[in-house]
Structure formats: C-alpha cells, structure tokens
Design an enzyme around this catalytic site. Structure first.
Site, PDB file in Angstrom:
ATOM      1  N   ARG A 103       2.471   0.644  -6.069  1.00 16.23           N
ATOM      2  CA  ARG A 103       2.249   0.483  -4.728  1.00 16.23           C
ATOM      3  C   ARG A 103       1.117   1.321  -4.178  1.00 16.23           C
ATOM      4  NH1 ARG A 103       3.582   2.605   0.173  1.00 16.23           N
ATOM      5  NH2 ARG A 103       4.726   1.115   1.795  1.00 16.23           N
ATOM      6  N   SER A 153      13.649  -5.048  -0.635  1.00 15.14           N
ATOM      7  CA  SER A 153      14.056  -3.810   0.087  1.00 15.14           C
ATOM      8  C   SER A 153      15.049  -4.552   0.942  1.00 15.14           C
ATOM      9  CB  SER A 153      12.911  -3.238   0.714  1.00 15.14           C
ATOM     10  OG  SER A 153      11.829  -2.687  -0.215  1.00 15.14           O
ATOM     11  N   LYS A 183       6.089   6.353   3.441  1.00 16.30           N
ATOM     12  CA  LYS A 183       5.676   5.102   4.144  1.00 16.30           C
ATOM     13  C   LYS A 183       5.672   5.353   5.690  1.00 16.30           C
ATOM     14  CE  LYS A 183       7.639   1.144   2.967  1.00 16.30           C
ATOM     15  NZ  LYS A 183       8.613   0.141   2.665  1.00 16.30           N
TER      16      LYS A 183
END
Length: 209
Positions: A38, A106, A135
């Site tokens: 990511r 998600s 995040k």
C-alpha cells in the site's frame, strides 16, 4: 484462495532508515502469511520497483501478494490479487479486469460486507476496529460489535483491521476474528518477526481454547 491468519501491510513511514523488503521479510519470517503493498504517495516508477521487489519476496516464501487499489500495477507485477476500498473501482468491473485473481474489499458496515460477498469478493476487511493513524482518510472506528456481526453473518474469509495491537488483539479474537491485520504494530516494531510471532501465538491460543 488459501486461508491465512496474519495479514501484513506495508507502511514505510513507520520504519525510517530500514528498507521495505528487509522489514517485510522479517514479518514473513515471523508468520505473516499474506502481504499487501500500500503506497498512496510514491511516484509511479518508485512504486513499480517496490512492487516488483515485494512480488519476488512473496514468491520466495510462497505467500499471496496483494496490491492496494492499483489494478494496473497489480497486473504489471503479476500480483496474486488486489484490495479495494468502498470508493474504488466497483467489484464487478475489477473482476472483469483481474479474472480469477484475489479481490479483497474494505467494509465498514454489514450492508457493505453482505454486498461484497454477494458480488464475489474473495475476502473482506472489517474495520477499522479502533482508531488508527495509518490512514489519513480512515472512517470512524466500527468497534467490536461489527466484528461480532460479521463473524455471524458472513461466510467468506474476513480479516479484522484498524488500530489492532498486541494489547487489544485478544478482545478482537474473542469477538470472532480468526484473521487479523496489523500495520504499525508490525512494521513499526524494532523486531517485526517477534511482533508477528506474538500475534500468531494469540491466534493459535484462541484456536486451542
């Protein structure tokens, strides 16, 4: 897809001065059995280089390699799958592009989880269970009640994610999670392998109970 227990996601901001492959290899050696790349800020060439390195690493250890969000990158490095958020490409369109590769979604509410299952997701992420600094665009924590609900109503694999630490993972497992994801607690550790072994021990202990 092959089942898993400990899902590791890259987070280079948590280990300045240590190489990405070095840290993620330690996580794998400690028991992480699926790895996601990511990176929302890196340039295209840099991200491609790192994805290729991680693809080579995961092949070396025989574990699935997932790319977050970027289907083009996932296909270019022949990743095993792609992980999508609620605001990313629709699952049906992603499936047309990646074929039988793994698709994870998600989810933050049971309606999203049920829809992902109905549309053919291979697994879902359930969270964020707790507040997370990983995040910047994270939604509000969904809490343990969501984990309990998913464990009762969802048949495909789900992984609990978001703010999970060694200090709270036991209650996440007690709520019904048999797979967990940790980011900062693993890659930010001075001993990523040891942190992973500790997570695996908690998961195995629950399995023996």
């Amino acid at each position: 897809m092959r089942d898993f227990r400990l899902y590791a996601i890259t987070g280079e901001n948590f280990h300045p001065g240590r190489g990405l492959v070095e840290v993620m290899e330690q996580a794998i050696l400690g028991g992480a059995d699926i790895l996601q790349y990511r990176d929302k800020t890196g340039g295209r060439e840099d991200r491609l280089r790192k994805a290729k390195e991680l693809r080579e690493l995961t092949r070396k250890y025989g574990i699935p390699f997932i790319v977050n969000d970027d289907i083009e990158l996932a296909l270019e490095v022949d990743a095993d799958g792609i992980h999508l958020g609620q605001g990313d490409l629709p699952l049906e369109e992603a499936r047309r592009m990646v074929g039988n590769k793994i698709i994870g979604i998600s989810t933050h509410a049971i309606e999203e989880a049920l829809l992902a299952q109905e549309q053919g997701a291979d697994y879902i992420g359930a969270g964020p269970v707790y507040a997370t600094q990983t995040k910047t665009d994270a939604v509000a924590p969904v809490g343990l009640d969501y984990i309990r609900e998913v464990s009762k109503r969802i048949d495909i694999p789900f992984v609990a994610i978001g703010g999970i630490k060694l200090g709270n993972v036991d209650e996440v497992i007690e709520a019904g999670a048999s797979r967990v994801c940790a980011i900062s607690e693993i890659v930010g550790s001075e001993d990523p392998a040891g942190a992973c072994r500790a997570f695996i021990d908690r998961l195995e202990r629950k399995g023996r109970a």
